[in-house]
Design an enzyme around this catalytic site. Structure first.
Site, PDB file in Angstrom:
ATOM      1  N   CYS A   1      25.198  16.799  38.019  1.00  0.00           N
ATOM      2  CA  CYS A   1      25.552  17.577  36.965  1.00  0.00           C
ATOM      3  C   CYS A   1      24.677  18.697  36.586  1.00  0.00           C
ATOM      4  O   CYS A   1      23.327  18.222  36.071  1.00  0.00           O
ATOM      5  CB  CYS A   1      25.734  16.834  35.629  1.00  0.00           C
ATOM      6  SG  CYS A   1      26.268  17.864  34.071  1.00  0.00           S
TER       7      CYS A   1
ATOM      8  N   GLU B   1       0.684  -1.137   0.097  1.00  0.00           N
ATOM      9  CA  GLU B   1       0.084   0.055   0.173  1.00  0.00           C
ATOM     10  C   GLU B   1       0.720   1.187  -0.161  1.00  0.00           C
ATOM     11  O   GLU B   1       1.849   1.291   0.784  1.00  0.00           O
ATOM     12  CB  GLU B   1      -0.867   0.052   1.115  1.00  0.00           C
ATOM     13  CG  GLU B   1      -1.697  -1.187   1.592  1.00  0.00           C
ATOM     14  CD  GLU B   1      -2.298  -1.386   2.951  1.00  0.00           C
ATOM     15  OE1 GLU B   1      -2.276  -0.312   3.391  1.00  0.00           O
ATOM     16  OE2 GLU B   1      -2.761  -2.467   3.336  1.00  0.00           O
TER      17      GLU B   1
ATOM     18  N   LYS C   1      10.452   3.038   3.549  1.00  0.00           N
ATOM     19  CA  LYS C   1      10.487   4.525   3.261  1.00  0.00           C
ATOM     20  C   LYS C   1      11.188   4.879   2.126  1.00  0.00           C
ATOM     21  O   LYS C   1      12.533   4.194   1.876  1.00  0.00           O
ATOM     22  CB  LYS C   1      11.132   5.191   4.409  1.00  0.00           C
ATOM     23  CG  LYS C   1      10.363   5.345   5.942  1.00  0.00           C
ATOM     24  CD  LYS C   1       9.092   6.067   5.813  1.00  0.00           C
ATOM     25  CE  LYS C   1       8.918   6.434   7.004  1.00  0.00           C
ATOM     26  NZ  LYS C   1       9.619   7.344   7.926  1.00  0.00           N
TER      27      LYS C   1
ATOM     28  N   CYS D   1      29.977  20.175  33.818  1.00  0.00           N
ATOM     29  CA  CYS D   1      30.563  20.079  35.209  1.00  0.00           C
ATOM     30  C   CYS D   1      31.916  19.624  35.495  1.00  0.00           C
ATOM     31  O   CYS D   1      32.290  19.655  36.696  1.00  0.00           O
ATOM     32  CB  CYS D   1      29.699  18.962  36.044  1.00  0.00           C
ATOM     33  SG  CYS D   1      29.874  17.368  35.476  1.00  0.00           S
TER      34      CYS D   1
ATOM     35  N   LYS E   1       2.478   4.662   1.151  1.00  0.00           N
ATOM     36  CA  LYS E   1       2.266   5.095   2.641  1.00  0.00           C
ATOM     37  C   LYS E   1       2.022   6.590   2.472  1.00  0.00           C
ATOM     38  O   LYS E   1       2.929   7.506   2.047  1.00  0.00           O
ATOM     39  CB  LYS E   1       3.680   4.919   3.383  1.00  0.00           C
ATOM     40  CG  LYS E   1       3.673   5.486   4.753  1.00  0.00           C
ATOM     41  CD  LYS E   1       5.078   4.823   5.489  1.00  0.00           C
ATOM     42  CE  LYS E   1       4.802   5.121   7.201  1.00  0.00           C
ATOM     43  NZ  LYS E   1       4.803   6.659   7.247  1.00  0.00           N
TER      44      LYS E   1
ATOM     45  N   ARG F   1      -4.399  10.156  16.308  1.00  0.00           N
ATOM     46  CA  ARG F   1      -3.833   8.803  16.909  1.00  0.00           C
ATOM     47  C   ARG F   1      -3.275   9.171  18.208  1.00  0.00           C
ATOM     48  O   ARG F   1      -3.133   8.312  19.102  1.00  0.00           O
ATOM     49  CB  ARG F   1      -2.475   8.314  15.957  1.00  0.00           C
ATOM     50  CG  ARG F   1      -1.792   7.624  16.475  1.00  0.00           C
ATOM     51  CD  ARG F   1      -0.784   6.900  15.380  1.00  0.00           C
ATOM     52  NE  ARG F   1      -0.001   5.791  15.906  1.00  0.00           N
ATOM     53  CZ  ARG F   1       1.008   5.960  16.820  1.00  0.00           C
ATOM     54  NH1 ARG F   1       1.529   7.130  17.051  1.00  0.00           N
ATOM     55  NH2 ARG F   1       1.795   4.937  17.306  1.00  0.00           N
TER      56      ARG F   1
HETATM   57  S1  IVH Z   1      -0.870   0.646   8.815  1.00  0.00           S
HETATM   58  C1  IVH Z   1      -0.719  -1.469  12.694  1.00  0.00           C
HETATM   59  N1  IVH Z   1      -1.212   1.589   6.450  1.00  0.00           N
HETATM   60  O1  IVH Z   1       1.971   5.370   8.606  1.00  0.00           O
HETATM   61  C2  IVH Z   1      -0.733  -0.931  11.381  1.00  0.00           C
HETATM   62  N2  IVH Z   1      -0.137   2.915   8.133  1.00  0.00           N
HETATM   63  O2  IVH Z   1       4.199   4.681  10.528  1.00  0.00           O
HETATM   64  C3  IVH Z   1      -0.639   0.717  11.626  1.00  0.00           C
HETATM   65  N3  IVH Z   1       0.299   5.159   6.943  1.00  0.00           N
HETATM   66  O3  IVH Z   1       0.597   5.821  11.900  1.00  0.00           O
HETATM   67  C4  IVH Z   1      -0.561   1.549  10.272  1.00  0.00           C
HETATM   68  N4  IVH Z   1      -0.097   4.869   5.166  1.00  0.00           N
HETATM   69  O4  IVH Z   1      -0.418   7.316   9.800  1.00  0.00           O
HETATM   70  C5  IVH Z   1      -0.689   1.841   7.608  1.00  0.00           C
HETATM   71  N5  IVH Z   1      -1.506   2.302   4.117  1.00  0.00           N
HETATM   72  C6  IVH Z   1      -1.025   2.509   5.218  1.00  0.00           C
HETATM   73  C7  IVH Z   1      -0.494   3.930   5.907  1.00  0.00           C
HETATM   74  C8  IVH Z   1       0.005   4.190   7.071  1.00  0.00           C
HETATM   75  C9  IVH Z   1       0.177   5.838   5.881  1.00  0.00           C
HETATM   76  C10 IVH Z   1       0.747   5.977   8.313  1.00  0.00           C
HETATM   77  C11 IVH Z   1      -0.132   5.887   9.403  1.00  0.00           C
HETATM   78  C12 IVH Z   1       0.781   5.330  10.657  1.00  0.00           C
HETATM   79  C13 IVH Z   1       2.112   5.481  10.318  1.00  0.00           C
HETATM   80  C14 IVH Z   1       3.041   4.427  10.742  1.00  0.00           C
END
Ligand code: IVH
Length: 671
Positions: A431, A115, A314, A411, A117, A138
């Site tokens: 300190c 998916e 990432k 210190c 991100k 969150r």
């Molecule tokens: S899953 C337990 N799916 O990334 C699963 N997160 O670093 C938790 N995010 O807080 C999240 N796209 O804000 C998931 N397709 C996606 C996402 C996603 C963006 C963000 C989300 C989360 C952060 C985690």
């Protein structure tokens, strides 16, 4: 129009408008013109104006933004909102699969969902009987803020689900702003002389955090769903089916989500997404990979902050080159000495960077950094910029290598670097740098949040020796304060009032404020859930702490050592004398079937997996322990239970079969 006809027409209009909004905002496939939509909307408003009692929370008229709030209320997520572990490249993905297979003791490859991100803000939407009733940020994963009114203004969030048969569904997803909406918003702000947002993510966050939802309503926010809090409630067996299920409910699902039959397909998909990243109308900062099968997700479970079954890959960070001008050594709250470089200011992906952390001595050596070096720096998301490497060809002649100091810059105590650790520390608990940092943190927003005790005031009072240790804060006196430089009667009075309020913090806030190593907001919240008073917390042994799900070995050891320290005991006594009494929030768990129970599972369970059992305990207000201890109230014995069962019997503890345990969850007391 007659009353009855009006009522019928109103229901009809809501249905029609919801359908068109879904086609327009979710499917991006409108059937009618904007003008036609507006006409229907006006008709609805007219009827609602005439019959205000008929306005329901899911009416499209409720999107425009209602009353201004005083503040955001806190919301505890019934199931914590976890975060994700990070990976960066193909190898990290292959390692991820290897870890999973090892954990599952399995050889056949796994299938995944890949998916985009989205780079926005995670939110939770609660639908009861299909109607959107609560939306929250969150927050720290356990407690967030109620932004229901703000989220209602986001057109792609349905106010009512289509054909939902689940009584309460908690969906999770990301709210974000498209590039075009972001540019238009900033242009408008420039014209109005308002400060500009640095990036779409900040703009989305700033828009959702408006107490006046009418302002949020004017911001071009969008939403995509990516999960639910309890997949088992949906009847879906995997993430792929769940996306169809969520789309059928009318929730917006991102079009670039892909099913991948194996990890190599995931890797190919990462390359595709990386290539198309800049062509998308919104920002994505990576790709999230999730094990598709829910029963496998269940078996894999989670660590403290992130599930084992997912990883966020990432994209490479934004980079730039600049020069190191000087290095300063900062002493932190725990004595860690961190080298920080001052840089010639440079633009890195739209943000001006003038400082970067060098982490520690080993990092400096590894990167062979010299004063005056030209360096490549990078910024990844919100993380503090860091130096990737030096460019030795551009090094000025005679440049001095950067080294860690031998003595504390504050210190003058000799610094220590324990074997096997990268961090150099000042071991002197007295300190001044550490004390000052501890005081600043104690009073700050992440601590007790004492109004009037910002960094500057704390530094001033510390320099004047009016405060040296944490409890001193509560002994500040009016006359002294009022006569200080920059203070007056009014500010002194206000601070004393704020201090009075701060004497009754929640236990979790208080524990997070103390600055115990490894105890941040999240761990502090777990501690408050477990211990019913500060005294119980202080008396907890390392084993008691380890038994808390989400608290690891390092944290347990650090807390136990902290509590054993006589000077800490003295400090707690001084807090008590000063009238500081941390409070336990009344928790809804009190009413749950397992409130007050500390359970241990042993032997082989037939009906539940261990993870399912643990989850059920937590959801029903109970706690899990890993050994037969005094604290344990009840042992659930599966087949072939051995020594633990014997020990529990000896101690006269309550012993249940797996079936009896399930009965207990229904609220039926077991003998
Ligand atoms: S899953 C337990 N799916 O990334 C699963 N997160 O670093 C938790 N995010 O807080 C999240 N796209 O804000 C998931 N397709 C996606 C996402 C996603 C963006 C963000 C989300 C989360 C952060 C985690």
């Amino acid at each position: 129009m007659k009353r009855m006809d009006a009522e019928k027409r109103l229901a009809e209009l809501r249905q029609i408008l919801a359908e068109h909004a879904h086609r327009y905002y979710v499917l991006d496939d409108p059937l009618i013109s904007d003008g036609e939509y507006d006409r229907l909307f006006q008709e609805l408003l007219q009827i609602e104006e005439k019959y205000p009692d008929w306005v329901t929370p899911d009416s499209p008229s409720q999107r425009v933004g209602g009353a201004v709030l005083d503040k955001f209320e806190q919301v505890e997520h019934r199931i914590p909102m976890l975060s994700l572990e990070n990976g960066f490249d193909d190898q990290d993905l292959r390692d991820f699969e290897e870890r999973l297979l090892r954990y599952l003791r399995r050889e056949e490859p796994l299938s995944y969902m890949a998916e985009p991100k989205l780079d926005g803000l995670a939110v939770e939407l609660v639908y009861e009987e299909g109607v959107f009733v609560l939306g929250s940020t969150r927050g720290n994963g356990i407690v967030g803020e109620d932004i229901t009114a703000q989220l209602k203004t986001v057109s792609s969030i349905p106010l009512r689900l289509q054909n939902s048969s689940i009584s309460r569904l908690e969906v999770r997803g990301e709210v974000f702003m498209e590039h075009s909406g972001f540019a238009a918003l900033n242009e408008q702000r420039a014209q109005e002389g308002e400060p500009l947002f640095a990036n779409p993510r900040n703009a989305a966050a700033g828009s959702l955090r408006q107490l006046d939802p009418k302002i949020t309503a004017r911001r071009p926010l969008r939403f995509f769903v990516y999960g639910v809090s309890q997949p088992s409630l949906t009847g879906c067996t995997d993430q792929q089916k769940m996306f169809s299920f969520l789309a059928d409910l009318g929730l917006p699902v991102n079009a670039h989500i892909r099913y991948c039959p194996d990890i190599e397909t995931v890797i190919k998909r990462l390359a595709e997404l990386t290539a198309m990243r800049h062509d998308l109308p919104y920002e994505i900062d990576g790709m999230v990979v999730k094990v598709n099968d829910f029963s496998l997700q269940e078996r894999l479970g989670a660590k403290a902050r992130a599930p084992r079954w997912a990883i966020a890959c990432k994209f490479p960070a934004v980079q730039a080159t600049t020069q190191i001008m000087s290095v300063e050594f900062q002493v932190g709250r725990t004595g860690a000495v961190t080298p920080v470089a001052s840089l010639v200011p440079v633009d890195v992906g739209g943000v001006i960077v003038s400082r970067a952390t060098l982490h520690n001595g080993e990092e400096i050596e590894r990167k062979d950094l010299h004063l005056g070096d030209t360096v490549l720096i990078q910024r990844a998301g919100d993380v503090i910029p860091e130096i990737v490497k030096a460019v030795p060809e551009k090094r000025p002649a005679g440049a001095q290598v950067i080294t860690m100091p031998e003595r504390c810059p504050v210190c003058d105590h000799r610094l220590e670097k324990p074997e096997g650790e990268a961090v150099t520390r000042c071991p002197n608990p007295h300190c001044p740098a550490q004390r000052l940092r501890a005081l600043v943190h104690f009073c700050s927003k992440s601590g007790l949040d004492i109004d009037g005790m910002g960094k500057k005031s704390v530094e001033q009072l510390f320099a004047l020796k009016l405060i040296q240790d944490l409890p001193d804060v509560f002994l500040l006196q009016y006359e002294k304060l009022a006569s200080l430089d920059g203070w007056g009667e009014k500010s002194a009075h206000k601070l004393l009032e704020a201090l009075e309020d701060a004497k009754k913090p929640s236990l979790s806030r208080f524990l997070a404020a103390l600055g115990i190593r490894y105890v941040g907001e999240v761990t502090a919240a777990l501690l408050e859930r477990t211990f019913k008073s500060l005294e119980q917390f202080i008396a907890a042994s390392e084993a008691d702490l380890l038994a808390i799900e989400g608290i690891g070995e390092q944290a347990a050891r650090s807390i136990a050592e902290y509590n054993d320290d006589p000077s800490v005991q003295q400090m707690f006594a001084r807090f008590r004398e000063a009238g500081v009494h941390p409070q336990i929030a009344v928790q809804s768990e009190e009413k749950l079937p397992l409130s007050g129970e500390v359970l241990l599972f042993t032997g082989t369970l037939k009906l539940l997996s261990r993870n399912e059992a643990k989850k059920l305990v937590k959801e029903n207000g109970g706690q899990i322990t890993s050994g037969v201890t005094k604290k344990m109230t009840c042992l659930v014995a599966g087949e072939k239970a051995g020594s633990k069962l014997k020990k529990a019997e000896k101690l006269g503890k309550k012993i249940l079969s797996e079936e009896e345990f399930l009965q207990m969850l229904k609220g039926e007391a077991a003998e």
